[in-house]
Design an enzyme around this catalytic site. Sequence first.
Site, short mmCIF file in Angstrom:
data_model
loop_
_atom_site.label_atom_id
_atom_site.label_comp_id
_atom_site.label_asym_id
_atom_site.label_seq_id
_atom_site.Cartn_x
_atom_site.Cartn_y
_atom_site.Cartn_z
CD GLU A 1 -2.94 1.25 0.54
OE1 GLU A 1 -2.50 1.62 -0.84
OE2 GLU A 1 -4.20 1.39 0.89
CG ASP A 2 -0.91 4.75 -1.64
OD1 ASP A 2 -1.44 4.09 -0.74
OD2 ASP A 2 -1.44 5.43 -2.41
CG ASP B 1 -4.82 9.67 6.53
OD1 ASP B 1 -4.53 10.04 7.67
OD2 ASP B 1 -5.70 10.28 5.78
CG PHE C 1 -3.01 15.73 0.52
CD1 PHE C 1 -3.63 14.23 0.78
CD2 PHE C 1 -2.83 15.88 -0.71
CE1 PHE C 1 -4.46 13.63 -0.47
CE2 PHE C 1 -3.24 15.07 -1.95
CZ PHE C 1 -4.09 14.03 -1.42
NE ARG D 1 -2.73 8.09 -9.89
CZ ARG D 1 -3.31 7.82 -8.74
NH1 ARG D 1 -2.62 7.38 -7.76
NH2 ARG D 1 -4.68 7.72 -8.58
#
Length: 191
Positions: free
Chosen positions: A105-106, A109, A158, A171
């Site tokens: 997973e990137d 959060d 963010f 991206r």
Amino acid sequence: MVWVHEAMLEDVGEIILDTETIQKRVAVLAETISRDYEGKNLIMICVLKGSMFFLADLIRKISIPVTLDFIGISSYGEATRTSGVVKITKDLEENIEGLDVLIVEDIVDTGLTLSYLINALKLRKPASIRICCLLDKTAHRLVDIPIDYRGFYIEDSFVVGYGLDFQDKYRHLPFVCVLKQEVIERQRKKL
Ligand code: 5GP
């Protein structure tokens, strides 16, 4: 020398993780994973789209046999925060029963997305499920997620780049950065 369009760089605020720092950490993670999964049936699952570059770099440094699959997930929420309502938009092609699943997973959060995914995949009876995430942002964690392999802890901001997007853009930036506040405000006004 990495080429990035100048107009893109104009939107970039602080660079949180540069390319070299990311690559060094990815190499360490790959070495640890290779050691831990020796003799097992490792399948790495790339959570689209944000994890694609992380997965691509990581898997090429894995020194044991490994298979690969992709899952698409969309979570509903405002521009920069998930609501926890998650939907599988592209399912796995492989049957993971009896396999040792490593979800790549990137960023974690709130943890809601991964919590949903782990529960959904557990129903398919894999031998094990572990989590590997590039970025761990703990400030707004709502669900306790056992992260087995972690790239970096980051502060509450963010971020985009290295697979992570803002409204599907940025991206391809080769580093992880924050966007200038005015960029986010500009986009919000357009919505
Ligand atoms: P969670 O469900 O843990 O709150 O959020 C996980 C998903 O939200 C990530 O897979 C990612 O798509 C998105 N997300 C959370 N924080 C960030 C961030 O800082 N930048 C970007 N681009 N996406 C984020």
